[in-house]
Design an enzyme around this catalytic site. Structure first.
Site, short mmCIF file in Angstrom:
data_model
loop_
_atom_site.label_atom_id
_atom_site.label_comp_id
_atom_site.label_asym_id
_atom_site.label_seq_id
_atom_site.Cartn_x
_atom_site.Cartn_y
_atom_site.Cartn_z
N GLU A 247 46.05 81.76 -19.73
CA GLU A 247 46.90 81.30 -20.86
C GLU A 247 47.03 82.50 -21.87
O GLU A 247 46.56 83.57 -21.99
CB GLU A 247 45.65 80.26 -21.70
N ASP B 251 51.23 87.05 -18.35
CA ASP B 251 52.40 86.40 -17.73
C ASP B 251 52.27 85.75 -16.51
O ASP B 251 51.79 86.43 -15.61
CB ASP B 251 53.76 87.33 -18.04
N ASP C 254 55.66 73.43 -20.47
CA ASP C 254 56.58 73.21 -21.38
C ASP C 254 57.73 72.73 -20.60
O ASP C 254 58.39 73.56 -19.64
CB ASP C 254 56.88 74.34 -22.03
N THR D 257 43.16 64.45 -20.40
CA THR D 257 42.87 65.07 -21.62
C THR D 257 43.57 64.48 -22.77
O THR D 257 43.96 63.35 -22.45
CB THR D 257 43.75 66.38 -21.41
N LYS D 258 42.96 65.08 -23.81
CA LYS D 258 43.41 64.18 -25.04
C LYS D 258 44.81 64.08 -24.99
O LYS D 258 45.36 63.06 -25.48
CB LYS D 258 42.74 64.86 -26.12
N GLU E 144 46.87 63.96 -22.63
CA GLU E 144 47.38 62.88 -21.77
C GLU E 144 47.19 61.48 -22.30
O GLU E 144 48.06 60.72 -22.02
CB GLU E 144 46.70 63.05 -20.38
#
Length: 269
Positions: free
Chosen positions: A124, A151, A174, A248-249, A251
């Site tokens: 990340e 990266d 993204d 996840t939250k 999702e």
């Protein structure tokens, strides 16, 4: 832009300006031409970081030395060695999962806690998310996670040995929805090939997105890589969400808004 390219632009710009000091703006077209000739890397992410909380600052100061991996392009990591000393049984190599873009780390921590027999490398670039994950690793006393800020493309291309991973995960990257930004999407033929390089035969590449046009893009890219990957659901098909991928939250919020989530699971040939 890396340091070498930046220095090249600055040096060439200075020479052109000095040699054309008396020529008014005549040097500007030449400077622009130099800038066009020097390649700029296209990244799939943009760093927009908020302030770290006090806890996250402490996490970087005290927990990064325990869980963090300082890696630079040009170096090659030994994934098994990252966990040396953390696992009791080192007689057999353990399966290693790489998660690209783990967000705030909640999903990654949940998966690591549920699979103590497996090791996880989380990647990340955003510091608040990294700090949040470091705190969770401490709170849950997890020893099977290591964290990188790098990266993903560079790491996949040169930073890991061939056939060194059992699984690669890419959840909700993204989507870069505007057509002119599609070149920034991380799922590109070169990245698909790089993932294939680091996966062991039979290894899994698992992707998920709630942006349907991007899901179709992913499906095309991976199905077109047929010599390298096999679609576990069959050509042109999405997979059901496997139990090991936690909701996840992010999702759940998408589901409330009517967003359909697509999972894609491919096996390395």
């Amino acid at each position: 832009m890396d340091k070498t390219n930046r220095n090249a632009i600055q040096s060439t710009t200075k020479v052109l300006k000095l040699s054309n000091r008396d020529a008014g703006n005549a040097a500007e077209p030449a400077i622009a031409e130099v800038r066009e000739r020097i390649p700029r890397p296209i990244r799939s992410f943009v760093l927009r970081e908020g302030r770290l909380t006090a806890g996250q600052e402490r996490a970087f100061r005290e927990l990064w030395p325990r869980f963090g991996v300082d890696w630079q392009p040009g170096e090659t990591l030994d994934p098994q060695a990252l966990f040396a000393g953390a696992q009791a049984d080192l007689t057999q190599p353990r399966p290693i999962t790489l998660e690209i873009g783990f967000g705030n780390g909640e999903s990654l921590a949940t998966m690591a806690a549920a699979a103590p027999e497996r090791d996880f490398i989380g990647l990340e670039v955003h510091r608040p998310g990294v700090g949040h994950l470091l705190l969770m690793l401490e709170q849950q006393r997890l020893t099977n996670v290591r964290v990188l800020r790098a990266d993903a493309t560079a790491l996949l291309e040169t930073g890991l040995p061939a056939a060194s991973l059992d699984r690669v995960q890419l959840f909700f990257p993204d989507p870069w929805p505007k057509k002119r930004h599609h070149k920034r999407r991380i799922v590109q033929p070169s990245v698909v090939a790089a993932v294939a390089r680091v996966l062991q035969p039979g290894g899994i590449f698992h992707l998920a997105t709630d942006w349907t046009p991007y899901a179709e893009w992913m499906l095309t890219m991976l199905d077109d890589a047929n010599p390298l990957f096999e679609n576990c659901a069959g050509p042109g098909q999405f997979s059901p969400r496997p139990a090991q991928r936690p909701l996840t939250k992010f999702e759940r919020r998408g589901q409330r808004l009517g967003h359909q989530v697509h999972d894609l699971i491919y096996r390395r040939r």
